[in-house]
Design an enzyme around this catalytic site. Structure first.
Site, short mmCIF file in Angstrom:
data_model
loop_
_atom_site.label_atom_id
_atom_site.label_comp_id
_atom_site.label_asym_id
_atom_site.label_seq_id
_atom_site.Cartn_x
_atom_site.Cartn_y
_atom_site.Cartn_z
N ASP A 89 -26.51 1.71 -0.85
CA ASP A 89 -25.70 0.49 -1.08
C ASP A 89 -26.57 -0.62 -1.41
OD1 ASP A 89 -23.52 -1.06 -0.32
OD2 ASP A 89 -23.47 -0.28 1.87
N ALA A 91 -27.27 -5.01 -1.02
CA ALA A 91 -27.57 -5.99 -0.08
C ALA A 91 -27.40 -7.22 -0.85
CB ALA A 91 -29.00 -5.90 0.43
N ASP A 92 -26.88 -8.30 0.04
CA ASP A 92 -26.83 -9.58 -0.23
C ASP A 92 -28.28 -10.33 -0.07
OD1 ASP A 92 -23.78 -9.82 -0.47
OD2 ASP A 92 -23.81 -9.19 1.31
N GLY A 103 -22.39 -7.58 3.81
CA GLY A 103 -20.99 -7.92 4.27
C GLY A 103 -20.61 -8.96 3.39
N GLY A 105 -19.15 -8.43 0.48
CA GLY A 105 -17.78 -7.56 0.01
C GLY A 105 -17.09 -7.38 1.18
N GLU A 111 -19.93 0.04 6.52
CA GLU A 111 -21.20 0.16 5.82
C GLU A 111 -22.41 0.58 6.89
OE1 GLU A 111 -20.86 -2.63 1.88
OE2 GLU A 111 -21.49 -3.49 3.62
#
Length: 260
Positions: A89, A91-92, A103, A105, A111
């Site tokens: 995945d 990550a911000d 989060g 998105g 997730e």
């Protein structure tokens, strides 16, 4: 075709391309949500078509599921999979401890559930996502629609006693309406600036009535694959304490880049 990509997309692409190599036939793999995760799904779809890779993917959002099916990946639910070999995945933000903010998105709940139901979690990101201290990116908190203004007030009140720089929370919008997650919930974005103690904040937020989950991922990520616009890829393993670097070539692929 790859020459048309922006530097940031090149970085995301090479990180996704490298992480796609972790997937082996027979695996059950969590598929993340967001722009970088979309690159991963496309790269895995290419492996399915070109190499005959066969695995089952558990998407973390409806849009990831749609893309996975489109590129030929077998999609199953987490209930069917029960446990996963690997989740990949984006990550911000991530820090040196591989603590994450996720989060952006809007899929943080699925997730986090999928990531914690996996033997390993690998994060793919461009170099700009690495920070010394989490918090510059707004922290998403998923709340149920009922009484969300009360939940917002309780969150802001709680932040007064936390080691953070800012304390405002805003309801995420989708045009003129509140954003709605796949589970039918809303998201509060916390504008904190800096999070001094992510572990404490994550635990405290989840005690607030109305809060479903928060976007702090602590002690969940095992490896991070960092992409750079010049094709370099750095892989850090928090468990092994290792760092490796390599360079990937950009290869033109009309199928892979058709939506860019």
């Amino acid at each position: 075709m790859s020459g048309e990509l922006s530097p940031i997309d090149k970085a995301k692409f090479v990180a996704a391309k490298r992480a796609a190599e972790f997937v082996e036939s027979g695996m059950r793999v969590g598929l993340g949500t967001g722009s970088t995760a979309a690159w991963l799904v496309r790269c895995l779809g290419e492996r399915v078509r070109e190499e005959g890779l066969r695995f089952r993917g558990v998407p973390t959002s409806a849009r990831t599921a749609d893309l996975a099916r489109e590129v030929g990946i077998e999609v199953i639910s987490l209930d069917e999979a029960r446990w996963l070999d690997l989740t990949i995945d984006g990550a911000d933000e991530f820090d040196a401890n591989l603590s994450l903010i996720k989060g952006g998105g809007g899929a943080l709940l699925q997730e986090k559930i999928v990531a914690t139901a996996s033997d390993q979690m690998v994060v793919i990101a461009d170099a700009a996502k690495e920070v010394e201290t989490l918090g510059a990116f707004p922290l998403p908190v998923e709340v149920i629609p009922f009484g969300w203004p009360t939940s917002q007030a309780l969150v802001e009140e709680t932040l007064v006693s936390m080691d953070v720089m800012g304390r405002s929370a805003t309801l995420r919008m989708n045009g003129e309406r509140p954003y709605v997650t796949d589970e039918g919930n809303h998201i509060l974005d916390l504008h904190l600036g800096r999070i001094g103690n992510p572990r404490q904040l994550a635990m405290v937020l989840n005690q607030i009535p109305g809060v479903v989950e928060n976007g702090l991922f602590i002690d969940i990520c095992d490896q991070v694959v960092i992409g750079y616009s010049d094709g370099r890829v750095e892989t850090r393993d928090i468990n092994e304490g290792t760092v490796s670097e390599e360079r990937l070539d950009f290869v033109e692929d009309n199928n892979l880049f058709r939506d860019i």
